[in-house]
Design a protein around this motif. Structure first.
Motif: not given
Length: 146
Positions: A89-99
């Protein structure tokens, strides 16, 4: 650790980010949608076919698993989506792309739909090198160069 199948003793690393470090760190962690393990100098996240949600909570569980394996050190990751249709989902994408501690990410895909979706994720992921591949050996070669 909630949601990460692991029976080892956990210690908080960073209360603000809810990171965990494992004493006697495992080499394999399984979440609801993926298996995370060490593999030839990088991490391998292999998604499996499931009806489970790939939401923010799942992304955080994956990251906690990664931290437990890497002992909080920076990491390279190969994401294998070839046996799954699950999309974050969008929130998961955003979280994983900002590690902050992810050095590079290679995504291996099989289907056109997942390839297109992964290309969109690459555009979102501006923090570190990320590339989509159809051949695992090419992905590993690129990942080792990063």
């Amino acid at each position: 650790m909630d949601g990460v199948q692991c029976t080892l003793h956990c210690v908080y690393l960073d209360c603000a980010k809810q990171h965990y470090i494992m004493k006697n760190a495992p080499t394999v962690v399984e979440t609801n949608v993926a298996i995370v393990k060490k593999d030839r100098g990088f991490l391998r996240v292999t998604f499996f076919d499931t009806d489970a949600a790939f939401d923010l909570s799942e992304a955080m569980k994956q990251y906690q698993g990664i931290l437990s394996i890497t002992d909080g050190k920076p990491f390279k990751v190969l994401v294998d989506t070839r046996n799954s249709w699950i999309l974050p989902e969008n929130e998961a994408q955003h979280y994983l792309s900002n590690l902050d501690d992810k050095i590079a990410e290679a995504i291996v895909v099989k289907t056109l739909a997942v390839r297109i979706f992964s290309k969109l994720y690459v555009k979102l992921n501006k923090k570190n090198p990320t590339k989509v591949f159809t051949q695992e050996d090419k992905a590993i070669e690129w990942l080792r160069e990063q």
